[in-house]
Design an enzyme around this catalytic site. Structure first.
Site, PDB file in Angstrom:
ATOM      1  N   GLU A   1       9.143  -8.119  -3.519  1.00 55.60           N
ATOM      2  CA  GLU A   1       9.180  -9.184  -2.501  1.00 55.60           C
ATOM      3  C   GLU A   1      10.090  -8.797  -1.332  1.00 55.60           C
ATOM      4  O   GLU A   1      10.692  -9.654  -0.680  1.00 55.60           O
ATOM      5  CB  GLU A   1       9.624 -10.529  -3.091  1.00 55.60           C
ATOM      6  CG  GLU A   1       8.791 -11.029  -4.245  1.00 55.60           C
ATOM      7  CD  GLU A   1       7.326 -11.181  -3.883  1.00 55.60           C
ATOM      8  OE1 GLU A   1       6.980 -12.142  -3.183  1.00 55.60           O
ATOM      9  OE2 GLU A   1       6.524 -10.331  -4.306  1.00 55.60           O
TER      10      GLU A   1
ATOM     11  N   GLU B   1       0.848  -1.184   0.000  1.00 49.68           N
ATOM     12  CA  GLU B   1       0.000   0.000   0.000  1.00 49.68           C
ATOM     13  C   GLU B   1       0.890   1.243   0.000  1.00 49.68           C
ATOM     14  O   GLU B   1       2.101   1.132   0.244  1.00 49.68           O
ATOM     15  CB  GLU B   1      -0.906  -0.004   1.240  1.00 49.68           C
ATOM     16  CG  GLU B   1      -1.849  -1.193   1.306  1.00 49.68           C
ATOM     17  CD  GLU B   1      -2.734  -1.171   2.548  1.00 49.68           C
ATOM     18  OE1 GLU B   1      -2.650  -0.192   3.321  1.00 49.68           O
ATOM     19  OE2 GLU B   1      -3.496  -2.142   2.742  1.00 49.68           O
TER      20      GLU B   1
ATOM     21  N   GLY C   1       5.111  -0.721   2.442  1.00 48.32           N
ATOM     22  CA  GLY C   1       5.817  -1.501   1.444  1.00 48.32           C
ATOM     23  C   GLY C   1       6.388  -2.737   2.096  1.00 48.32           C
ATOM     24  O   GLY C   1       5.721  -3.754   2.271  1.00 48.32           O
ATOM     25  N   SER C   2       7.657  -2.635   2.510  1.00 46.11           N
ATOM     26  CA  SER C   2       8.287  -3.770   3.184  1.00 46.11           C
ATOM     27  C   SER C   2       7.720  -4.011   4.583  1.00 46.11           C
ATOM     28  O   SER C   2       7.875  -5.096   5.128  1.00 46.11           O
ATOM     29  CB  SER C   2       9.803  -3.542   3.271  1.00 46.11           C
ATOM     30  OG  SER C   2      10.380  -3.505   1.978  1.00 46.11           O
TER      31      SER C   2
END
Length: 388
Positions: free
Chosen positions: A371, A133, A137-138
Site C-alpha cells: 500500500e 506492475e 510500484g509506488s
C-alpha cells in the site's frame, strides 16, 4: 492491562457494533488463532475461515443494506480487521483487501455496477485490487496495462504482480491506461473484472517470507474482453479512484499491523511473567520491564491514532491522505519493532518454529512495504509540512 481496559471503555460502539465485535472476537479465538500456524506452515489458503465468515454474514459489514449487507462504521471495520489479524494475519489481509475494493465501487460506481457487484461481496465473495506492475510500484502513474475501447467492450492487455488474492478473487479492481488518452497519469483508469473472464489468468503465486496463507499472484491479461459497463467512473479517473482506495486501504493495513503487534505484545508479556532467570521472573529485570513498558505506550498511542483516523472517515472528512499515511507508518513500524523485541524476550525459543512470535516477525515486515512503502508515506507527510 489497565492501560488498554480504560481505552476500550471509551470507544462508544453502538449496540450492533458491539455484537459484531464480540462475535468476531469469539471466532478469532475459537477458529482463526488455533489454525494460523498450520495454515502458514502448509501455505494453505484459509478457506475454512472464510466459510465461517460466510455462515455468519460477516462480509455484509462492507455493503449497504440495499445491496444485501448490514454495514458498520469504518472505525468498526478497521477494528474488526485488527482483531482478525491478531488471530491470523493472512486472514486479516484478505478480509481487509476485500473491504478496500468495495469502497470505490460505492463512491464511483453506477447504480447498475453496485447492483451487480456488491451482492457478490455481501454473500461472501472476495475482492482484489490490482495496481502494481514490474515497472510501477509506488508510482501508479507509470503503469503499462492498456484498456482499448472497442464498441461496447474494453479489451485489456498487460500484467500485474504482487496482487493479494488475485488468483481467487471474485471481483478484481484493475488499474490501467486508457488507450485514447495521453500516456501519463491523466490516462490512468479503473475497471472491474470478474473471476473466470477469458484472457485473465494467474501466471504464478509468489513464495513469501510471511503471510503464507494468503495468496500473492502475478496476473496476465491477454485480449481480455470486458463490457464497457465495467469501467469505474470515466476514462482518466483512475488516479482519483486510486488515491481514494489507498486513503481507505492504508488504515486497514495499519489495522493489520496493529493486530500483529497486539499478538506479539500479549505473547511477550505472558512469557515475561512466566520465564524465570536469576531467581526471578524476567519481567522483574529492568531491561525487560522497561522494554515492555515502552512497547505498551507505543501500542496504545497507535491504537488511539487508528481510532482517530477511522472517526475522520465516518465524519465524512474528504482528504485524509496525511492521516492515512501517518497511521500506516506508525502502525507498521511498531509491528516490526514489536515482533523483533518479542522474539528477543523469548530468546532462543523465539527464533524457532513453534512459538508464535517467530511467525509474527515474518508477517510484520510486509506491512511496511505494501500500500506504498513507508518511505513513500513519509514523503506524503513531509509535503504537508511545507509552508504554503
Amino acid at each position: 492491562m489497565k492501560l488498554f481496559t480504560h481505552f476500550e471503555q471509551t470507544r462508544n460502539w453502538s449496540a450492533e457494533e458491539s455484537m459484531v465485535i464480540e462475535q468476531v472476537s469469539r471466532l478469532a479465538t475459537e477458529v482463526l488463532a488455533p489454525n494460523a500456524d498450520r495454515l502458514d506452515e502448509h501455505k494453505e489458503f484459509p478457506w475454512e475461515n472464510f466459510g465461517v465468515f460466510k455462515e455468519v454474514g460477516l462480509n455484509g459489514i462492507f455493503v449497504p443494506e440495499e445491496y444485501g449487507g448490514s454495514p458498520v462504521s469504518y472505525r468498526c471495520f478497521i477494528e474488526i480487521v485488527r482483531i482478525i489479524s491478531e488471530a491470523c494475519a493472512s486472514t486479516g489481509i484478505i478480509f481487509g483487501t476485500t473491504g478496500a475494493v468495495v469502497k470505490p465501487i460505492l463512491e464511483f460506481g453506477t447504480e447498475e455496477q453496485k447492483q451487480r457487484f456488491l451482492p457478490i461481496i455481501a454473500e461472501g465473495g472476495l475482492g482484489a485490487m490490482a495496481i502494481t506492475e514490474p515497472h510501477a510500484g509506488s508510482d501508479g502513474s507509470n503503469i503499462r496495462t492498456r484498456f482499448q475501447p472497442d464498441g461496447d467492450d474494453i479489451v485489456v492487455n498487460g500484467g500485474k504482480i504482487f496482487i493479494t488474492t488475485g488468483d481467487v478473487a471474485d471481483v478484481l479492481l484493475l488499474f490501467g491506461k486508457w488507450s485514447e488518452l495521453e500516456d501519463s497519469g491523466k490516462g490512468v483508469s479503473a475497471v472491474i473484472i470478474e473471476k473466470g473472464t477469458p484472457g485473465f489468468e494467474t501466471v504464478r503465486l509468489e513464495a513469501k517470507m510471511g503471510v503464507n496463507a494468503s495468496s500473492t499472484a502475478e496476473l496476465a491479461f491477454t485480449d481480455c474482453r470486458i463490457p464497457r459497463a465495467n469501467l469505474l467512473g470515466n476514462p482518466g479517473d483512475g488516479m482519483k479512484i486510486m488515491l481514494n482506495v489507498l486513503n481507505k486501504s492504508r488504515p486497514s493495513v495499519a489495522a493489520q499491523a496493529l493486530g500483529i503487534a497486539s499478538a506479539a505484545f500479549n505473547d511477550a508479556v505472558a512469557y515475561a511473567n512466566e520465564r524465570q532467570q536469576g531467581g526471578k521472573k524476567i519481567i522483574g529485570h529492568q531491561a525487560i520491564a522497561f522494554m515492555l513498558a515502552d512497547l505498551a505506550i507505543e501500542l496504545l498511542s497507535a491504537r488511539v491514532l487508528l481510532d482517530h483516523v477511522g472517526s475522520l472517515v465516518d465524519q465524512g472528512v474528504s482528504d485524509i491522505s496525511v492521516e492515512a499515511s501517518t497511521i500506516k507508518v506508525k502502525a507498521s513500524d511498531l509491528a516490526m519493532r514489536m515482533t523483533t523485541d518479542a522474539v528477543q524476550v523469548f530468546g532462543g525459543h523465539g527464533y524457532v518454529r513453534g512459538n508464535r512470535v517467530e511467525r509474527l516477525m515474518r508477517e510484520a515486515k510486509i506491512t511496511q512495504i505494501w500500500e506504498g512503502t513507508n518511505q513513500i508515506q513519509r514523503q506524503v507527510i513531509s509535503r504537508d509540512l511545507i509552508a504554503r
